[in-house]
Scaffold this active site. Structure first.
Site, mmCIF file in Angstrom:
data_model
loop_
_atom_site.group_PDB
_atom_site.id
_atom_site.type_symbol
_atom_site.label_atom_id
_atom_site.label_comp_id
_atom_site.label_asym_id
_atom_site.label_seq_id
_atom_site.Cartn_x
_atom_site.Cartn_y
_atom_site.Cartn_z
ATOM 1 N N GLU A 209 0.844 -1.206 0.000
ATOM 2 C CA GLU A 209 0.000 0.000 0.000
ATOM 3 C C GLU A 209 0.880 1.258 0.000
ATOM 4 O OE1 GLU A 209 -3.320 -0.173 2.774
ATOM 5 O OE2 GLU A 209 -4.137 -1.906 1.719
ATOM 6 N N GLU B 189 -4.969 -8.695 -0.502
ATOM 7 C CA GLU B 189 -5.793 -8.384 0.676
ATOM 8 C C GLU B 189 -7.242 -8.266 0.220
ATOM 9 O OE1 GLU B 189 -4.529 -5.307 3.418
ATOM 10 O OE2 GLU B 189 -2.417 -5.776 3.054
HETATM 11 O O1 AHR Z 1 -5.322 -6.033 6.757
HETATM 12 C C1 AHR Z 1 -5.302 -4.865 7.521
HETATM 13 C C2 AHR Z 1 -4.652 -3.700 6.796
HETATM 14 O O2 AHR Z 1 -5.425 -3.334 5.689
HETATM 15 C C3 AHR Z 1 -3.290 -3.952 6.209
HETATM 16 O O3 AHR Z 1 -2.272 -3.801 7.138
HETATM 17 C C4 AHR Z 1 -3.187 -2.898 5.161
HETATM 18 O O4 AHR Z 1 -2.348 -3.284 4.089
HETATM 19 C C5 AHR Z 1 -4.621 -2.684 4.733
HETATM 20 O O5 AHR Z 1 -4.947 -1.346 4.683
#
Ligand code: AHR
Length: 504
Positions: A185, A308
């Site tokens: 991110e 994710e």
């Molecule tokens: O999964 C929780 C968080 O969500 C992670 O650390 C981040 O990459 C995303 O914003």
């Protein structure tokens, strides 16, 4: 409970054609991957209890959790973050544990991280589970040298400084580093970068991610957040074939608002349909990002890595808001199944997906409380769907009604079908309608299979969930509500259910 627009009959019906004569792309096993971050009780308490714990463990790693995860044929595990990755300095997590420096986990609750779970412990966990490692490196606050040396430490078999440091710390042979992420991110918690700046940073850091000992490390670049198509355009233009994979992050928020996301176990039918619609948003995102990638990569050599995804609700009442601990209901199991249908349909582009997260955080497989452990409904979908891993996906045509609540509507039915190496055919089906069963006529062209078996996941309520006191409220049961007649298979799906059939 609100009533959907097509609810005048007791059952709904659908027609499914499985084009068994036209097997398509291989379903990359890593789409059934997971993610474990130094966040709340995912690592500490959930996976790692330390060698001196009274909780049975192997070299500090919980035996009960490893045994449960082994049953999923877990293909890949991403670590150490997430946002944590861009403030993690790997050298703090090696050597004698009592000498490792502590740090503050600034993203997740501001707690003290003692670094007891580091590189050696992560690779040990992967070896105990039997899964491939995916390590995410620190671009946001780490140096190029630090990243370069971490890869050398993990993978070099030479008489080199980092390989010798690893040997000094008790590991002679290098580990296999299957996947490496160059930042996480980077548009947000990983450094608030603009795509052009990150693209240049990727090129620079990636130059020093070397391939040692004959290994080829699969490099994953930070990709877009949800619908940030400019990010994908820029990465494809400026980085292109220097990356093997481009990540995509998208979370489903039940209420649609990050401020008040909605409860994990007490929600309305409107929130239920809104949550399930997240899988269709994922479909749209993959379709559009993939179309951008097609412009410069029509052969689909660069994979989309959805590293994710999952439902993100409010935390359980009374728990630390920074720990992201949430329960997990039948609704979330259906959401997982719908996501897998989407990933499988895009098997030609989506090479990996990692649900967030493995234990005690967000849409977890497993919840723990000291020595207690419970499997969530989402765990059971991973277990039921593992038969699709590595199989070839069949094209399907599915007709069925919409399921509508207010102004939200999704297809009531969803399906995916595949053929594995042993020529077994697996058909997975979801009936999202919370009230009515679905009669589905499946046309199985060219399927000679004689034997059919099935399992179903459902419960009395869409909010049903497992607790330490009642761990089997939502668990798979044998399923035989089908009749075969030549090429036709009639299946009766219970309301709010996931069914997996195997034909052999
Ligand atoms: O999964 C929780 C968080 O969500 C992670 O650390 C981040 O990459 C995303 O914003």
């Amino acid at each position: 409970m609100a009533v959907s627009a097509t609810s005048f009959a007791d059952t709904i019906s659908g027609d499914l054609i499985v084009r068994a004569e036209r097997p398509g792309a291989t379903i990359n096993p890593p789409i059934y991957g997971q993610f474990a971050e130094h966040l709340g009780h995912c690592i500490y308490g959930g996976l790692w209890v330390g060698e001196n714990s009274s909780i049975p463990n192997t070299r500090g790693i919980r035996n009960d959790v490893v045994a449960a995860l082994k049953k999923l044929n877990l293909p890949v595990l991403r670590w150490p973050g997430g946002c944590f990755a861009d403030e993690y300095h790997w050298r703090d997590g090696i050597g004698p544990r009592e000498k490792r420096p502590a740090m503050i986990n600034t993203h997740w609750g501001g707690v003290v991280e003692n670094n007891h779970f580091g590189t050696h412990e992560f690779f040990d966990l992967c070896e105990q589970i039997g899964t491939e490692p995916y390590v995410c490196g620190n671009v946001g606050s780490g140096t190029v040298q630090e990243m370069m040396e971490w890869v050398e430490y993990i993978t070099s078999d030479a008489d080199s400084p980092m390989a010798n440091l690893r040997r000094k710390n008790g590991r002679d042979k290098p580990w296999k580093l299957t996947y490496f992420g160059v930042g996480n991110e980077s548009w947000g918690c990983g450094g608030s970068m603009r795509p052009e700046f990150y693209a240049d940073n990727y090129r620079r850091y990636n130059t020093f991610v070397k391939n040692y000992s004959g290994q080829h490390v699969f490099r994953i670049a930070c990709g877009p957040d949800s619908a940030n198509y400019k990010w994908t355009e820029t990465m494809m233009g400026e980085v292109g074939k220097r990356m093997d994979g481009l990540s995509l992050h998208f979370y489903t928020i039940p209420s649609g608002s990050w401020k008040k996301k909605g409860s994990a176990t007490e929600f309305t039918e409107a929130e239920y349909v809104s949550t399930l619609s997240g899988a269709y948003t994922m479909d749209e995102l993959i379709t559009k990002h993939s179309a951008i990638m097609d412009k410069t990569d029509p052969e689909k050599k660069i994979g989309l890595v959805v590293d994710e995804w999952g439902v993100w609700t409010d935390v359980e009442p009374g728990t630390d808001p920074g720990f992201l601990y949430q329960q997990n209901s039948l609704r979330d199991a259906l959401l997982a199944a719908l996501h897998f249908h989407v990933f499988q349909q895009h098997a030609d582009r989506v090479v990996m997906a990692n649900i967030a997260q493995m234990v005690n955080v967000l849409q977890a497989m497993i919840l723990t409380d000291n020595e207690k452990m419970v499997l969530t409904p989402t765990y059971h979908v991973f277990e039921m769907y593992k038969v699709h891993q590595g199989a070839k996906v069949f094209p399907i045509e599915l007709k069925g009604p919409e399921y509508t609540v207010g102004d939200k509507h999704i297809p009531a039915l969803s399906a995916s079908a595949s053929i594995d190496k042993e020529k077994k055919i697996h058909v997975s089906l979801v009936n999202a309608d919370p009230v009515r069963a679905a009669e589905v006529s499946c046309q199985l062209l060219n399927v000679a299979a004689q034997k059919i078996s099935g399992r179903v996941l459902t419960a009395d309520a869409i909010t049903a969930h497992n607790t330490f006191a009642a761990p089997d409220v939502v668990s798979p049961k044998p399923f035989d509500a089908y009749q075969r007649n030549g090429d036709q298979l009639r299946v009766t799906l219970p309301a709010k259910s996931v069914v997996v059939l195997t034909l052999e």
